[in-house]
Design a protein around this motif. Structure first.
Motif: not given
Length: 233
Positions: A130-138
């Motif tokens: 799980t990656a979190r970046f700039n308001g997104w979660i992948a």
């Protein structure tokens, strides 16, 4: 540890036999199918490490199946087809295939391509799922992007490989050569065009302005750079 499992879908018995013999001699486990229905039923029981899929199938459209495998199951897919034109190769890669091999083929090349795909997957930095970046979660375990409202958008295995490459190296230039080395597959026009399409689709799913993307920047003549702040878990 079990040997990697390769599923073969091709309606030609001779092709299935050649691939099965070559792969098992190389140490892989195999299962083969002549019909898409049988192939998809088996996928519900066990997910193979690699799927080899012919495009000319008697009971379904091969390209539609490839897209479904890549998008819904996150499967690693290598197309093996008699369709040798560049546009066919590009279309297959655009729809989510990880590689494309034309018939007639050298069985040793197929084995080498599969090993390259598996090495690429295993050598990728294991940052997490799980990656979190700039308001997104992948979510790489489910192959979906989640926005701040909880809305989810699926992405294919091939798109996920490109996204992970960016997320593992934020704010660093990634050249075309580095992408080819990191993602495997055959270099050339079809690879370059497929990368362009995958990056374009990722930008669309991230709701980027195509004229002025904030996250995935093109550095003309050099490559790409991902400008987000990334945290893994």
């Amino acid at each position: 540890m079990n040997a990697p499992l390769v599923s073969i879908l091709d309606d030609e018995p001779e092709i299935r036999a050649i691939l099965t013999e070559a792969l098992e001699e190389a140490g892989f486990r195999t299962q083969s199918f002549s019909r898409a229905r049988e192939f998809e039923a088996a996928l519900k029981r066990v997910v193979p490490d690699v799927c080899l899929v012919d495009l000319s199938l008697p009971d379904t459209d091969g390209l539609t199946l490839v897209h479904r495998l890549a998008l819904e199951r996150g499967a690693t897919v290598i197309i093996i087809s008699g369709r040798a034109q560049v546009q066919d190769r590009v279309t297959g890669l655009e729809l989510g295939a990880d590689d494309y091999i034309t018939k007639p083929f050298d069985p040793a090349e197929v084995v080498a391509r599969i090993r390259a795909r598996l090495r690429s997957s295993r050598s990728a930095p294991q940052s997490g799922q799980t990656a979190r970046f700039n308001g997104w979660i992948a979510h790489f375990d489910r192959y979906v992007l989640e926005d701040e409202s909880g809305t989810e958008t699926p992405f294919s295995h091939a798109e996920g490989e490109v996204l992970r490459l960016f997320l593992d190296s934020p704010k660093r230039l990634i050249s075309r050569a580095q992408m080819q080395d990191g993602l495997g597959g055959a270099a050339g026009e079809s690879f370059d065009r497929a990368m362009d399409v995958r990056i374009s689709r990722l930008r669309t799913k991230l709701r980027e302005d195509p004229k002025n993307p904030r996250l995935i920047k093109t550095i003309y003549g050099a490559g790409y750079i991902f400008l987000g702040d990334v945290s893994w878990s």
